[in-house]
Design a protein around this motif. Structure first.
Motif, short mmCIF file in Angstrom:
data_model
loop_
_atom_site.label_atom_id
_atom_site.label_comp_id
_atom_site.label_asym_id
_atom_site.label_seq_id
_atom_site.Cartn_x
_atom_site.Cartn_y
_atom_site.Cartn_z
N VAL A 24 0.78 -1.19 0.21
CA VAL A 24 0.09 -0.03 0.08
C VAL A 24 0.66 1.16 0.06
CG1 VAL A 24 -1.66 1.33 1.37
CG2 VAL A 24 -1.95 -1.11 1.00
N ALA A 25 2.03 1.29 0.71
CA ALA A 25 2.86 2.37 0.79
C ALA A 25 3.65 2.78 -0.35
CB ALA A 25 3.76 2.15 2.03
N ALA A 26 4.05 1.67 -0.99
CA ALA A 26 4.67 1.74 -2.25
C ALA A 26 3.59 1.99 -3.82
CB ALA A 26 5.58 0.54 -2.80
N GLY A 27 2.17 2.12 -3.43
CA GLY A 27 1.42 2.72 -4.30
C GLY A 27 1.30 1.23 -5.33
N LEU A 28 1.23 -0.03 -4.90
CA LEU A 28 1.16 -1.19 -5.62
C LEU A 28 -0.57 -1.34 -5.70
CD1 LEU A 28 4.06 -3.44 -4.81
CD2 LEU A 28 3.97 -1.47 -6.34
N VAL A 29 -1.03 -1.38 -4.65
CA VAL A 29 -2.50 -1.40 -4.34
C VAL A 29 -3.15 -0.38 -3.54
CG1 VAL A 29 -2.48 -3.82 -5.02
CG2 VAL A 29 -2.27 -3.10 -2.36
N PRO A 30 -4.16 0.00 -3.71
CA PRO A 30 -4.60 1.21 -2.61
C PRO A 30 -5.16 0.54 -1.50
CG PRO A 30 -6.28 0.79 -4.39
CD PRO A 30 -5.10 0.07 -4.71
N LEU A 31 -5.41 -0.78 -1.41
CA LEU A 31 -6.08 -1.22 0.10
C LEU A 31 -5.33 -2.68 -0.16
CD1 LEU A 31 -8.53 -0.26 1.53
CD2 LEU A 31 -9.92 -1.66 0.28
N ALA A 32 -5.22 -3.10 1.17
CA ALA A 32 -4.58 -4.53 1.52
C ALA A 32 -5.37 -4.72 2.93
CB ALA A 32 -3.23 -4.67 1.34
N THR A 33 -5.63 -6.29 2.92
CA THR A 33 -6.08 -6.87 4.19
C THR A 33 -4.98 -7.16 5.26
OG1 THR A 33 -6.60 -9.06 3.55
CG2 THR A 33 -8.53 -7.80 3.11
N GLY A 34 -5.57 -7.18 6.36
CA GLY A 34 -4.47 -7.56 7.64
C GLY A 34 -5.24 -8.05 8.66
N THR A 35 -4.70 -8.61 9.56
CA THR A 35 -5.10 -9.00 11.01
C THR A 35 -4.00 -8.53 11.92
OG1 THR A 35 -3.74 -11.20 10.72
CG2 THR A 35 -6.22 -11.25 9.99
N ASP A 36 -4.63 -8.31 13.35
CA ASP A 36 -3.81 -7.67 14.06
C ASP A 36 -3.95 -8.43 15.66
OD1 ASP A 36 -3.26 -5.85 16.28
OD2 ASP A 36 -3.49 -4.26 14.67
N GLY A 37 -3.19 -9.18 16.10
CA GLY A 37 -3.04 -9.94 16.99
C GLY A 37 -2.53 -9.28 18.15
N ALA A 38 -1.51 -8.47 17.94
CA ALA A 38 -0.74 -7.52 19.01
C ALA A 38 -0.52 -6.22 18.31
CB ALA A 38 0.50 -8.27 19.47
N LEU A 79 -7.50 -12.83 20.61
CA LEU A 79 -6.74 -12.08 20.72
C LEU A 79 -6.55 -11.02 19.12
CD1 LEU A 79 -3.61 -13.23 22.94
CD2 LEU A 79 -5.54 -11.53 23.38
N ALA A 80 -6.62 -11.64 18.07
CA ALA A 80 -6.47 -11.26 16.92
C ALA A 80 -8.03 -10.65 16.39
CB ALA A 80 -5.98 -12.12 15.84
N ALA A 81 -8.01 -9.57 15.60
CA ALA A 81 -9.13 -9.05 14.91
C ALA A 81 -8.80 -8.67 13.43
CB ALA A 81 -9.45 -7.93 15.80
N ALA A 82 -9.87 -8.65 12.71
CA ALA A 82 -9.64 -8.31 11.21
C ALA A 82 -9.25 -6.57 11.02
CB ALA A 82 -10.82 -8.66 10.43
N GLY A 83 -8.47 -6.35 9.95
CA GLY A 83 -8.03 -5.06 9.92
C GLY A 83 -7.87 -4.84 8.27
N VAL A 84 -7.42 -3.46 8.01
CA VAL A 84 -7.07 -3.16 6.78
C VAL A 84 -6.12 -2.15 6.78
CG1 VAL A 84 -8.78 -1.17 6.86
CG2 VAL A 84 -8.30 -2.16 4.51
N LEU A 85 -5.42 -2.09 5.74
CA LEU A 85 -4.07 -1.07 5.28
C LEU A 85 -4.68 -0.25 4.22
CD1 LEU A 85 -1.86 -1.41 7.34
CD2 LEU A 85 -2.67 -3.70 6.56
N ALA A 86 -4.41 1.01 4.26
CA ALA A 86 -5.15 2.04 3.33
C ALA A 86 -3.91 3.13 3.09
CB ALA A 86 -6.38 2.35 3.35
N ARG A 87 -3.95 3.74 2.13
CA ARG A 87 -3.21 5.10 1.82
C ARG A 87 -4.11 6.06 2.46
NH1 ARG A 87 0.15 5.49 -3.47
NH2 ARG A 87 1.21 7.01 -2.16
#
Length: 393
Positions: free
Chosen positions: A129-143, A173-181
């Motif tokens: 996302v930071a490099a501009g390859l995609v505008p949006l990417a999924t993630g998970t967050d456990g900590a 402990l983990a929850a769904a999340g997203v990375l975006a510009r």
């Protein structure tokens, strides 16, 4: 694309071309699905031409890990018209720490400083996302696995309320999340997963197992409408360390300056509540619960007691304020040799234990040219409030 001015095929092809150019250095993807993505995009174009309304028609996305396309969030994004172009990198097997990623061509690097880690474990999603390859990417967050790479790559990272979206994590402990510009793109993600019916107060593991997070702790997530009824200024408390973290002066100063800029706009009002933003160090509790059932029973009991105490303190604090603001991490991005004895999770994993939604937004850059994140935490179920503050409205 919905207006017919662009074709999904062309947009996805451009994304794939950027990935091809960047991947030899960035290593953000473990798999790239070029042919499949172009076929998928052609199908999106056909549906749009047939009059089907797809709110995110043709938007190329990355999904975290090889199994990322199976998650409820990814399915909701695809239903909205998004086109997965590949699986983003996560830490390799046997990693003693989770703040890096291993792509198909090697170790994932930080787009701002290739000699530094992008963070993790949603490493490839943040880097792509930071490099501009995609505008949006999924993630998970456990900590902090969404928020830490968001901070260190200079993008937006949202961790949803634990238990609101289905999760395969048996510990809760983990929850769904997203990375975006942009915050608006994170908001688009949230609208899609909400409208798809993926959000609910008692969702837990999707493929068997126990329900975890806020739902299992008996915390009923507050409705999104409750947050939307609030109006600025939103009351907020600033804490550089939550009462226990060893936060370096520079990220603390940069994040605090970002909080003050939000206050200068009238969006938030920094206050000194009667209940201080001071918690017990969540590290031992998180580690004990993560390792259960192999953890010593006494350590598990201690973990639950610490978790309950922090929950009480947070409940008192959120009775007085709308937001808790901290630096996202106590330290700058470290090199690829590892973080040493520092826990980059120090300011994030407390809210995996408590289940609160949290978000990292760009705060500025340090003297080494590395991004710094401002960490926003809200009451259970108030993702919409986080997104409003992140968007500056």
């Amino acid at each position: 694309m919905r207006a017919g001015e662009l074709r999904a095929v062309d947009v996805v092809a451009a994304s794939l071309a950027r990935i091809e150019r960047a991947e030899p250095v960035l290593c953000a993807f473990v798999e790239v699905w070029a042919e499949k993505a172009l076929r998928w995009a052609a199908g999106v174009d056909e549906r749009v031409a047939a009059g089907v309304r797809l709110p995110l028609a043709g938007v190329p996305i990355g999904v975290k890990g090889r199994n990322g396309s199976r998650t409820a969030s990814a399915r909701a994004l695809v239903a909205a018209g998004c086109v997965p172009v590949g699986a983003t990198s996560v830490p390799g097997p046997g990693a003693p720490w989770q703040t890096w990623g291993l792509g198909a061509d090697g170790r994932t690097v930080n787009p701002w400083r290739p000699d530094r880690t992008p963070g993790g474990s949603s490493a490839g999603s943040a880097a792509a996302v930071a490099a501009g390859l995609v505008p949006l990417a999924t993630g998970t967050d456990g900590a902090g696995s969404v928020r830490i790479p968001a901070a260190w790559c200079g993008v937006v990272g949202l961790k949803t309320t634990n238990g609101r979206l289905p999760s395969a994590d048996r510990t809760g402990l983990a929850a769904a999340g997203v990375l975006a510009r942009h915050a608006s793109d994170a908001a688009a993600y949230w609208r899609c997963v909400s409208e798809a019916g993926a959000v609910g107060g008692h969702h837990g593991v999707v493929e068997g197992g126990e329900v975890g997070g806020a739902a299992s702790a008996g915390k009923e997530p507050e409705s999104a409408s409750a947050a939307s009824q609030l109006s600025p200024p939103f009351t907020a408390v600033w804490s550089p360390d939550l009462g226990f973290a060893d936060t370096d002066p520079e990220p603390a100063s940069i994040a605090h300056a970002a909080a003050l800029r939000r206050a200068d706009t009238g969006l938030v009002r920094l206050v000194r509540p009667d209940a201080p933003a001071r918690l017990e160090d969540p590290g031992p509790a998180w580690l004990a619960l993560r390792a259960a059932p192999d953890t010593d029973p006494a350590a598990v009991r201690d973990a639950h007691e610490l978790r309950a105490e922090n929950d009480r303190r947070l409940a008192a604090l959120f009775a007085e304020v709308d937001l808790v603001l901290t630096p996202t991490t106590p330290n700058a991005p470290h090199g690829h040799d590892g973080p040493g004895d520092r826990y980059s999770t120090a300011l994030t994993w407390a809210f995996n234990l408590s289940g609160h939604p949290a978000m990292s937004i760009p705060a500025g850059f340090d003297s080494d040219g590395c991004p710094v994140g401002l960490h926003l935490v809200a009451r259970h179920g108030e993702e919409s409030l986080l997104l409003r503050v992140a968007a500056g409205r």
